[in-house]
Motif scaffolding. Structure first.
Motif, mmCIF file in Angstrom:
data_model
loop_
_atom_site.group_PDB
_atom_site.id
_atom_site.type_symbol
_atom_site.label_atom_id
_atom_site.label_comp_id
_atom_site.label_asym_id
_atom_site.label_seq_id
_atom_site.Cartn_x
_atom_site.Cartn_y
_atom_site.Cartn_z
ATOM 1 N N ASP B 133 0.828 -1.213 0.000
ATOM 2 C CA ASP B 133 0.000 0.000 0.000
ATOM 3 C C ASP B 133 0.856 1.254 0.000
ATOM 4 O OD1 ASP B 133 -2.589 -0.694 -0.079
ATOM 5 O OD2 ASP B 133 -3.096 0.099 1.904
ATOM 6 N N ASP B 136 2.808 1.399 -3.448
ATOM 7 C CA ASP B 136 1.919 1.812 -4.545
ATOM 8 C C ASP B 136 1.261 3.161 -4.272
ATOM 9 O OD1 ASP B 136 2.554 -0.621 -5.576
ATOM 10 O OD2 ASP B 136 0.674 -1.588 -4.996
ATOM 11 N N ARG B 137 1.463 3.666 -3.089
ATOM 12 C CA ARG B 137 0.931 4.958 -2.640
ATOM 13 C C ARG B 137 -0.588 4.993 -2.548
ATOM 14 N NH1 ARG B 137 5.106 8.859 -5.932
ATOM 15 N NH2 ARG B 137 6.893 8.344 -4.682
ATOM 16 N N SER B 138 -1.208 3.819 -2.545
ATOM 17 C CA SER B 138 -2.665 3.832 -2.385
ATOM 18 C C SER B 138 -3.031 4.256 -0.963
ATOM 19 C CB SER B 138 -3.275 2.481 -2.734
ATOM 20 O OG SER B 138 -2.388 1.442 -2.487
ATOM 21 N N LEU B 139 -2.084 4.091 -0.043
ATOM 22 C CA LEU B 139 -2.360 4.525 1.330
ATOM 23 C C LEU B 139 -2.477 6.054 1.402
ATOM 24 C CD1 LEU B 139 -2.715 3.290 4.141
ATOM 25 C CD2 LEU B 139 -0.308 3.701 4.558
ATOM 26 N N HIS B 140 -1.832 6.754 0.449
ATOM 27 C CA HIS B 140 -1.891 8.214 0.457
ATOM 28 C C HIS B 140 -3.326 8.722 0.322
ATOM 29 C CE1 HIS B 140 2.205 7.550 0.015
ATOM 30 N NE2 HIS B 140 2.537 8.536 -0.767
ATOM 31 N N THR B 141 -4.089 8.061 -0.532
ATOM 32 C CA THR B 141 -5.462 8.529 -0.727
ATOM 33 C C THR B 141 -6.337 8.155 0.468
ATOM 34 O OG1 THR B 141 -5.707 6.585 -2.117
ATOM 35 C CG2 THR B 141 -5.600 8.696 -3.232
ATOM 36 N N VAL B 142 -5.839 7.226 1.297
ATOM 37 C CA VAL B 142 -6.600 6.865 2.503
ATOM 38 C C VAL B 142 -6.273 7.847 3.630
ATOM 39 C CG1 VAL B 142 -6.933 5.085 4.258
ATOM 40 C CG2 VAL B 142 -6.729 4.444 1.858
ATOM 41 N N VAL B 143 -4.975 8.073 3.861
ATOM 42 C CA VAL B 143 -4.626 8.929 5.002
ATOM 43 C C VAL B 143 -4.857 10.415 4.723
ATOM 44 C CG1 VAL B 143 -2.977 7.294 5.982
ATOM 45 C CG2 VAL B 143 -2.176 9.018 4.373
ATOM 46 N N LEU B 542 5.230 9.039 4.806
ATOM 47 C CA LEU B 542 4.856 8.057 3.782
ATOM 48 C C LEU B 542 5.517 8.364 2.449
ATOM 49 C CD1 LEU B 542 1.093 7.624 4.606
ATOM 50 C CD2 LEU B 542 2.953 6.068 5.113
ATOM 51 N N GLU B 543 5.879 9.627 2.268
ATOM 52 C CA GLU B 543 6.452 10.023 0.979
ATOM 53 C C GLU B 543 7.963 10.190 1.050
ATOM 54 O OE1 GLU B 543 6.190 10.721 -2.151
ATOM 55 O OE2 GLU B 543 4.170 9.960 -2.323
#
Lengths: 297, 545
Positions: B133, B136-143, B542-543
């Motif tokens: 996550d 793929d940075r999909s966690l970015h759109t969650v957090v 995260l980044e």
């Protein structure tokens, strides 16, 4: 004076290596404000600090120094996200979900009731033009389609502040136009939009104010119209003039101490031509154009 | 299990870990940003407390559903098909069953296969989800939604637990039906959950002053855990059972006692005649004694009563409620009630005496137990599955936590390492630590001494010279042992979660030594893991490049 949605003071971001030594100064003492209801553009070449700034606003990166206030709250305050919509640079979504499931998931993250989720989902899918693909998994989407669903998820909570990182990247001109129209519509609804882009025409088309970053530093900040206005010149657009009429106009200008610097027939932009062709083709599917002929405006 | 002492140890370990983490945080933030850094650290802590407590069930459920969907679409449930395939070829993996216990290998096969097929799935799912996550940075759109990172950790754990629960239920249901079907008709009665009440046992002999003297006698077998009493002497094996009340045996006229003594012949004698022992029930207060009966022991069999032996039940002592005994000074026997006349304050005392002269009877505490009414096989089986489910929850919790700060492969290695330590090595480690702290030394010494012995070619039992070098080595080893003693608390004892030995041998899975410890260990690890997972994710950029 309208209220500030984003306030950035002396923001600095230094990326460090494993040993804590400074590697890159991505953003350097950046200070700016974004007012409520405006479309604000962050411009700059690759590596200028646009995306880093946006990610610090969203709490994905921590500032090395400086202060951020976004909707009156600190960047690390999770509750600020209730009123923010964010479209990342790439649409980092879950590729095993379909469009419906994606919006349903993000809707739940906002604690939205089921009826509202369904209503927003249907409306947004229609708005981004993905009705035909709403049951397909995102891994089967083209880049443009992924951007569209990314945009839809950014708007699922009807946000007050929309942060768009390269919103038109990967989109065809039609999609680009739609996104730009949508951004303008969001402003008309009283929302604030912050976007970063290196597609200057897009920024020029929609932004009220811009900041140009270079090497992590703020170089230019201001109103787009004011910044682009050529202060020593006046532009007239008339119907087609024959050479004698043009000579007369030149003489009049000379009498007033001005000089005619250039005269030519104005051209439409390639974007306008493309959009016109597509619209016309939709209206008349069998129609073909001879070389040199274009659809009428 | 001493609940109070265990929970105290848990609190001490968690608080000590918290203190170490807090101090490290304060020092690091002060070094990086001075007093401003310390203020920021305090801010992180106070926000952390809020984030850990103020949770939204709807958001957690959303992340849970996402995790389940992700696992299903990544075909994690296909492991069930592999399991079915294993059942089809089970004969290849199951060894020859003993004539007397044909059900045991089938039960062991189902439980072992289920355990060792699902644990790696739990490790892989939980260790790779969050890192993927983040990558793929999909966690970015969650957090960047109003989601607390504690909700991400909890949602992920709950999601993986849901997936593993589905798998476990499916696989164990198939396994349960399969066992019922493949166990031969004659062995079906082994599919039972016996409920034992164990007592304390000791071997003694009466002295001339009627004092009892402990006997410690073995018959040359180093591995034998039994003490042996000699036949036709005053030597006895005494078993005491506590908290025995009538309501434990509703509607039954007899109390069943099951035994597994071992016979040892000092001379051959008649090999066709089994060695015998006599059992008596004794009232410690009145000194009344009532004979229960005389029973045989086969020196070549140490199995319990439920084994198949020509269809008859052996190794069972039926202790009737109505007894007869001759009181001191009386001539005629009188009738007595077991519960009124022989069980004092809930305590039942049984004495065993070997009857054959110069032959020996071996016994230890677990060789005689009261057998309560049997429960169906399903009772033990599903309790064992519940314990396995707890092991999966623990694995998922550790895996998800480690994946909050480690990349997928490293997290997998770390979690697997911890599981291997907890399953195979912790018992040995505890035994070494026990030796060190109780006796002041262990065989072969600690790591430095062992290294020294290896270099100088000394075996592990030769004494070390009394020298400053030895003193230094033993001092360092002492420090290492003390550190290991702290470290061992961080390794979960996974052997506790294994109910297989109980059900494969026909016993119910006990609450006190399997289910409750497993439950407390799971909760005990879950709470600190959740906190660590949250802070690891919260303090992580995260980044970060």
């Amino acid at each position: 004076m309208s209220e500030s949605v984003i306030e950035i003071r002396n923001l600095t971001k230094i990326y460090r290596d494993f040993w804590g030594r400074a590697k890159v100064k991505a953003v350097n003492s950046l200070s700016l404000e974004v007012k409520k209801g405006e479309i604000f553009g962050l411009l700059g070449p690759n590596g200028s600090g646009k995306t880093t700034t946006l990610k610090m606003l969203l709490g994905l990166l921590f500032p090395t120094e400086g202060e951020i206030k976004i909707l009156g709250k600190q960047a690390h305050d999770v509750s600020k996200n209730e009123k923010i919509g964010y479209l990342p640079e790439e649409s980092y979504l879950y590729r095993f979900l379909n469009a419906d499931e994606t919006l349903e998931f993000y809707g739940r993250l906002f604690n939205m009731p089921a009826s509202l989720r369904k209503e927003r989902r249907d409306k947004l899918i229609e708005m981004v033009g993905l009705q035909h693909a709403r049951k397909r998994q995102l891994k089967e989407y083209s880049k443009g389609m992924t951007r569209r669903i990314g945009l839809a998820q950014a708007l699922i909570n009807d946000p007050e502040l929309v942060i768009l990182d390269e919103p038109t990247s990967g989109m065809d001109p039609l999609g680009t136009r739609e996104v730009k129209d949508l951004i303008l519509k969001l402003r008309d609804q009283g929302k604030t939009v912050v976007m970063s882009s290196h597609l200057l025409a897009d920024v020029q088309d929609v932004c009220d104010r811009i900041a140009i970053l270079y090497g992590g530093e703020l170089k230019v900040l201001g109103d787009v119209k004011e910044l682009l206005e050529s202060k020593g010149e006046t532009q007239l657009v008339t119907s087609k003039l024959d050479p004698s009429a043009l000579a007369e106009v030149e003489a009049v200008l000379k009498k007033h101490g001005a000089a005619l610097r250039s005269s030519s027939s104005p051209t439409a932009s390639l974007e306008e031509l493309f959009l016109r062709t597509v619209e016309e083709s939709k209206a008349r599917p069998g129609r073909r154009y001879a070389p040199g002929e274009t659809p009428k405006a | 299990m001493n609940f109070l002492s265990e929970i105290t140890t848990w609190l001490v370990v968690v608080l000590a870990l918290g203190a170490v983490a807090g101090l490290t945080g304060i020092v690091t933030s002060w070094l990086m940003a001075g007093t401003r850094g310390v203020k920021m650290f305090a801010g992180v802590l106070s926000r952390g407390i809020k984030d850990l407590v103020l949770l939204s069930p709807r958001r957690i459920f959303a992340i849970t559903s996402l995790t389940v969907r992700e696992s299903v679409r990544r075909k994690a449930l296909w492991i069930g098909a592999v399991f079915l395939l294993l059942f089809m070829f089970a004969g290849w993996f199951i060894g020859d069953a003993k004539e007397s216990t044909p059900a045991k290998p089938y039960i062991s096969f189902v439980m072992t296969t289920t355990r060792w097929m699902l644990l790696p799935v739990a490790v892989l799912l939980s260790c790779w989800g969050l890192p993927a996550d983040i990558r793929d940075r999909s966690l970015h759109t969650v957090v960047t939604k109003p989601v607390r990172r504690s909700e991400v950790v909890l949602g992920r754990i709950a999601g993986y637990v849901a997936v593993m629960t589905t798998l476990l239920l499916g696989v164990s249901l198939v396994g349960f039906l399969w066992v019922q079907r493949v166990v031969p008709e004659r062995a079906q009665r082994q599919l039972v959950s016996r409920v034992p009440i164990g007592g304390s046992g000791r071997t003694v002999k009466s002295t001339s002053t009627e004092e009892l003297e402990e006997i410690r006698r073995n018959v040359g077998d180093q591995l034998d855990i039994r003490q042996f009493i000699e036949g036709a002497t005053t030597e006895r094996a005494i078993f005491v059972f506590d908290e025995i009340h009538e309501d434990l045996f509703p509607g039954s006229d007899d109390i069943r006692l099951e035994y597994r003594f071992e016979a040892f012949r000092s001379y051959k004698g008649d090999l066709n005649t089994e060695i015998e022992f006599a059992a008596e029930v004794v009232n410690e207060k009145t000194k009344a004694r009532a004979a229960i009966g005389v029973y045989p022991v086969n020196e070549f069999s140490t199995e319990f009563a439920h084994v198949l032996n020509d269809g008859k039940e052996e190794n069972l002592i039926l202790l009737s409620r109505k007894l007869t005994y001759i009181p001191d000074g009386a001539d005629a026997p009188i009738e007595a009630d077991l519960f009124k006349d022989f069980i004092v304050d809930g305590q039942l005392k049984v004495e065993i005496a070997c009857l054959d002269s110069q032959q020996y009877l071996g016994a230890n505490s677990s060789d005689l137990f009261i057998r309560l009414p049997d429960r169906p096989f399903a009772s033990g089986f599903w309790k064992s599955i519940f314990a396995m489910w707890l092991a999966l929850v623990l694995t998922v919790t550790i895996g998800t936590t480690s994946s909050c700060f480690l990349k997928g492969p490293v997290s997998t290695l770390a979690t697997t390492g911890l599981l291997v330590l907890g399953t195979f090595l912790k018992t040995g480690l505890l035994s070494r630590l026990n030796d060190f702290f109780l006796q002041g030394q262990t065989l072969g010494g600690g790591p430095v001494e062992a290294f020294f012995r290896t270099i100088w070619g000394m075996n592990e039992s030769s004494p070390m010279d009394a020298s400053p070098t030895t003193a230094a080595i033993q001092f360092i080893d002492g420090v290492v042992f003390n550190l290991l003693n702290v470290f061992q608390h961080l390794i979960p004892s996974l052997t506790v979660f294994d109910g297989t030995p109980y059900i494969a041998n026909g016993f119910d899975v006990p609450l006190s030594t399997c289910i409750l410890p497993s439950l407390f260990i799971t909760i005990g690890f879950f709470i600190p893991c959740y906190i660590i997972g949250y802070f690891a994710l919260q303090l992580r950029e995260l980044e970060a490049k």
